[in-house]
Design a protein around this motif. Structure first.
Motif, PDB file in Angstrom:
ATOM      1  N   SER A 281     -17.488  30.238 -37.257  1.00  0.00           N
ATOM      2  CA  SER A 281     -18.111  29.565 -38.406  1.00  0.00           C
ATOM      3  C   SER A 281     -17.609  30.149 -39.717  1.00  0.00           C
ATOM      4  O   SER A 281     -17.352  29.410 -40.684  1.00  0.00           O
ATOM      5  CB  SER A 281     -19.637  29.700 -38.345  1.00  0.00           C
ATOM      6  OG  SER A 281     -20.137  29.016 -37.234  1.00  0.00           O
ATOM      7  N   GLN A 282     -17.457  31.479 -39.753  1.00  0.00           N
ATOM      8  CA  GLN A 282     -16.958  32.123 -40.965  1.00  0.00           C
ATOM      9  C   GLN A 282     -15.520  31.695 -41.252  1.00  0.00           C
ATOM     10  O   GLN A 282     -15.149  31.475 -42.410  1.00  0.00           O
ATOM     11  CB  GLN A 282     -17.060  33.640 -40.842  1.00  0.00           C
ATOM     12  CG  GLN A 282     -18.486  34.143 -40.907  1.00  0.00           C
ATOM     13  CD  GLN A 282     -18.608  35.635 -40.601  1.00  0.00           C
ATOM     14  OE1 GLN A 282     -17.705  36.253 -40.042  1.00  0.00           O
ATOM     15  NE2 GLN A 282     -19.754  36.198 -40.970  1.00  0.00           N
TER      16      GLN A 282
ATOM     17  N   GLU B  30     -14.152  28.846 -40.366  1.00  0.00           N
ATOM     18  CA  GLU B  30     -14.223  27.462 -40.842  1.00  0.00           C
ATOM     19  C   GLU B  30     -14.645  27.424 -42.310  1.00  0.00           C
ATOM     20  O   GLU B  30     -14.083  26.660 -43.115  1.00  0.00           O
ATOM     21  CB  GLU B  30     -15.208  26.661 -39.989  1.00  0.00           C
ATOM     22  CG  GLU B  30     -15.232  25.193 -40.307  1.00  0.00           C
ATOM     23  CD  GLU B  30     -16.177  24.403 -39.415  1.00  0.00           C
ATOM     24  OE1 GLU B  30     -16.536  23.284 -39.819  1.00  0.00           O
ATOM     25  OE2 GLU B  30     -16.556  24.896 -38.344  1.00  0.00           O
ATOM     26  N   ALA B  31     -15.588  28.270 -42.684  1.00  0.00           N
ATOM     27  CA  ALA B  31     -16.040  28.322 -44.076  1.00  0.00           C
ATOM     28  C   ALA B  31     -14.908  28.779 -44.997  1.00  0.00           C
ATOM     29  O   ALA B  31     -14.717  28.217 -46.092  1.00  0.00           O
ATOM     30  CB  ALA B  31     -17.240  29.252 -44.203  1.00  0.00           C
TER      31      ALA B  31
ATOM     32  N   ARG C  37     -11.675  28.466 -44.446  1.00  0.00           N
ATOM     33  CA  ARG C  37     -10.670  27.396 -44.528  1.00  0.00           C
ATOM     34  C   ARG C  37     -11.151  26.259 -45.441  1.00  0.00           C
ATOM     35  O   ARG C  37     -10.358  25.708 -46.206  1.00  0.00           O
ATOM     36  CB  ARG C  37     -10.359  26.870 -43.122  1.00  0.00           C
ATOM     37  CG  ARG C  37      -9.485  27.825 -42.339  1.00  0.00           C
ATOM     38  CD  ARG C  37      -9.166  27.309 -40.958  1.00  0.00           C
ATOM     39  NE  ARG C  37      -8.160  28.152 -40.324  1.00  0.00           N
ATOM     40  CZ  ARG C  37      -7.951  28.178 -39.016  1.00  0.00           C
ATOM     41  NH1 ARG C  37      -8.660  27.417 -38.197  1.00  0.00           N
ATOM     42  NH2 ARG C  37      -7.009  28.973 -38.516  1.00  0.00           N
ATOM     43  N   ASN C  38     -12.429  25.937 -45.349  1.00  0.00           N
ATOM     44  CA  ASN C  38     -12.981  24.903 -46.229  1.00  0.00           C
ATOM     45  C   ASN C  38     -12.946  25.346 -47.691  1.00  0.00           C
ATOM     46  O   ASN C  38     -12.644  24.552 -48.584  1.00  0.00           O
ATOM     47  CB  ASN C  38     -14.410  24.539 -45.821  1.00  0.00           C
ATOM     48  CG  ASN C  38     -14.459  23.724 -44.550  1.00  0.00           C
ATOM     49  OD1 ASN C  38     -13.482  23.069 -44.174  1.00  0.00           O
ATOM     50  ND2 ASN C  38     -15.588  23.766 -43.860  1.00  0.00           N
ATOM     51  N   TYR C  39     -13.246  26.613 -47.907  1.00  0.00           N
ATOM     52  CA  TYR C  39     -13.223  27.172 -49.254  1.00  0.00           C
ATOM     53  C   TYR C  39     -11.810  27.086 -49.826  1.00  0.00           C
ATOM     54  O   TYR C  39     -11.604  26.677 -50.966  1.00  0.00           O
ATOM     55  CB  TYR C  39     -13.717  28.619 -49.221  1.00  0.00           C
ATOM     56  CG  TYR C  39     -13.866  29.258 -50.573  1.00  0.00           C
ATOM     57  CD1 TYR C  39     -14.782  28.764 -51.505  1.00  0.00           C
ATOM     58  CD2 TYR C  39     -13.100  30.363 -50.926  1.00  0.00           C
ATOM     59  CE1 TYR C  39     -14.924  29.356 -52.753  1.00  0.00           C
ATOM     60  CE2 TYR C  39     -13.235  30.963 -52.165  1.00  0.00           C
ATOM     61  CZ  TYR C  39     -14.149  30.450 -53.072  1.00  0.00           C
ATOM     62  OH  TYR C  39     -14.283  31.030 -54.303  1.00  0.00           O
ATOM     63  N   ARG C  40     -10.824  27.449 -49.020  1.00  0.00           N
ATOM     64  CA  ARG C  40      -9.421  27.395 -49.454  1.00  0.00           C
ATOM     65  C   ARG C  40      -9.030  25.951 -49.764  1.00  0.00           C
ATOM     66  O   ARG C  40      -8.379  25.678 -50.779  1.00  0.00           O
ATOM     67  CB  ARG C  40      -8.502  27.963 -48.377  1.00  0.00           C
ATOM     68  CG  ARG C  40      -7.041  28.044 -48.801  1.00  0.00           C
ATOM     69  CD  ARG C  40      -6.147  28.491 -47.650  1.00  0.00           C
ATOM     70  NE  ARG C  40      -4.820  28.831 -48.089  1.00  0.00           N
ATOM     71  CZ  ARG C  40      -3.857  27.938 -48.352  1.00  0.00           C
ATOM     72  NH1 ARG C  40      -4.097  26.647 -48.247  1.00  0.00           N
ATOM     73  NH2 ARG C  40      -2.663  28.350 -48.734  1.00  0.00           N
ATOM     74  N   LEU C  41      -9.424  25.037 -48.888  1.00  0.00           N
ATOM     75  CA  LEU C  41      -9.105  23.625 -49.096  1.00  0.00           C
ATOM     76  C   LEU C  41      -9.725  23.108 -50.396  1.00  0.00           C
ATOM     77  O   LEU C  41      -9.057  22.419 -51.182  1.00  0.00           O
ATOM     78  CB  LEU C  41      -9.593  22.804 -47.899  1.00  0.00           C
ATOM     79  CG  LEU C  41      -9.266  21.317 -47.912  1.00  0.00           C
ATOM     80  CD1 LEU C  41      -7.752  21.094 -47.880  1.00  0.00           C
ATOM     81  CD2 LEU C  41      -9.923  20.630 -46.718  1.00  0.00           C
ATOM     82  N   ASP C  42     -10.977  23.444 -50.624  1.00  0.00           N
ATOM     83  CA  ASP C  42     -11.646  23.027 -51.867  1.00  0.00           C
ATOM     84  C   ASP C  42     -10.934  23.594 -53.092  1.00  0.00           C
ATOM     85  O   ASP C  42     -10.753  22.894 -54.099  1.00  0.00           O
ATOM     86  CB  ASP C  42     -13.110  23.473 -51.872  1.00  0.00           C
ATOM     87  CG  ASP C  42     -13.969  22.712 -50.887  1.00  0.00           C
ATOM     88  OD1 ASP C  42     -13.520  21.649 -50.395  1.00  0.00           O
ATOM     89  OD2 ASP C  42     -15.094  23.181 -50.607  1.00  0.00           O
ATOM     90  N   TYR C  43     -10.517  24.846 -53.001  1.00  0.00           N
ATOM     91  CA  TYR C  43      -9.841  25.491 -54.126  1.00  0.00           C
ATOM     92  C   TYR C  43      -8.488  24.826 -54.371  1.00  0.00           C
ATOM     93  O   TYR C  43      -8.085  24.626 -55.515  1.00  0.00           O
ATOM     94  CB  TYR C  43      -9.684  26.985 -53.838  1.00  0.00           C
ATOM     95  CG  TYR C  43      -9.478  27.809 -55.077  1.00  0.00           C
ATOM     96  CD1 TYR C  43     -10.528  28.043 -55.965  1.00  0.00           C
ATOM     97  CD2 TYR C  43      -8.229  28.345 -55.376  1.00  0.00           C
ATOM     98  CE1 TYR C  43     -10.338  28.793 -57.110  1.00  0.00           C
ATOM     99  CE2 TYR C  43      -8.024  29.090 -56.517  1.00  0.00           C
ATOM    100  CZ  TYR C  43      -9.083  29.314 -57.387  1.00  0.00           C
ATOM    101  OH  TYR C  43      -8.888  30.047 -58.527  1.00  0.00           O
TER     102      TYR C  43
ATOM    103  N   LYS D 138      -7.762  21.707 -53.663  1.00  0.00           N
ATOM    104  CA  LYS D 138      -8.049  20.393 -54.243  1.00  0.00           C
ATOM    105  C   LYS D 138      -8.362  20.530 -55.736  1.00  0.00           C
ATOM    106  O   LYS D 138      -7.976  19.678 -56.540  1.00  0.00           O
ATOM    107  CB  LYS D 138      -9.219  19.730 -53.513  1.00  0.00           C
ATOM    108  CG  LYS D 138      -8.855  19.189 -52.155  1.00  0.00           C
ATOM    109  CD  LYS D 138     -10.072  18.573 -51.483  1.00  0.00           C
ATOM    110  CE  LYS D 138      -9.735  18.088 -50.093  1.00  0.00           C
ATOM    111  NZ  LYS D 138     -10.913  17.562 -49.386  1.00  0.00           N
TER     112      LYS D 138
END
Length: 148
Positions: A37-38, A40-41, A43-49, A51
């Motif tokens: 889960s960490q 995934e979080a 990777r999502n954080y990196r993706l958001d950044y 974007k």
């Protein structure tokens, strides 16, 4: 009072060991899920950044902002790499705990099988004893009837 079989104690201990191993396995599974889960979080954080930086595409941004962006992305990438290592370690621990739990389960089943065989033998011995008594009674009855 019934005689206490030492195998009953062994079975009790085997059940407790299996239960303890099961709890440790569950804990290792939860740790693995937490690590995943960490990751995934992160990777999502990196993706958001990424974007967010993409939304600045075509706009004038300062060199220092661009440098800070890349430095931050590099730090997130390092955190992702460390988290992947943590997942591998947690999965290894889970596998180890699962094997141990399976070993404890096999030991418990082996003791239960021994107790079952022992009970079967005792039952067979009791049946033979009863048959012998019945045969003796029949013999005595036959002998008495003949001697009359």
């Amino acid at each position: 009072m019934a005689k206490h079989d030492p195998l009953d104690t062994v079975l009790k201990l085997a059940k407790e060991a299996e239960e303890q191993a099961g709890l440790q396995l569950k804990s290792a599974q939860l740790m693995l899920q937490k690590c995943q889960s960490q990751l995934e979080a992160l990777r999502n954080y990196r993706l958001d950044y990424m974007k967010q930086m993409e939304s600045h595409h075509g706009k004038n941004i300062s060199a220092s902002y661009y440098h800070q962006f890349h430095q931050f992305v590099r730090q997130v990438d390092e955190a992702i790499t460390k988290q992947i290592t943590s997942i591998q370690e947690a999965d290894s621990q889970r596998e180890h705990r699962q094997k141990y739990w399976q070993e404890m389960q096999q030991k418990r089943k082996a003791v239960e099988l021994l107790l079952s065989h022992k009970a079967d033998k005792a039952q067979q011995a009791e049946l033979r004893r009863e048959q012998k008594m019945t045969d003796e009674f029949a013999s005595q009855l036959f002998y008495r009837q003949r001697t009359r």
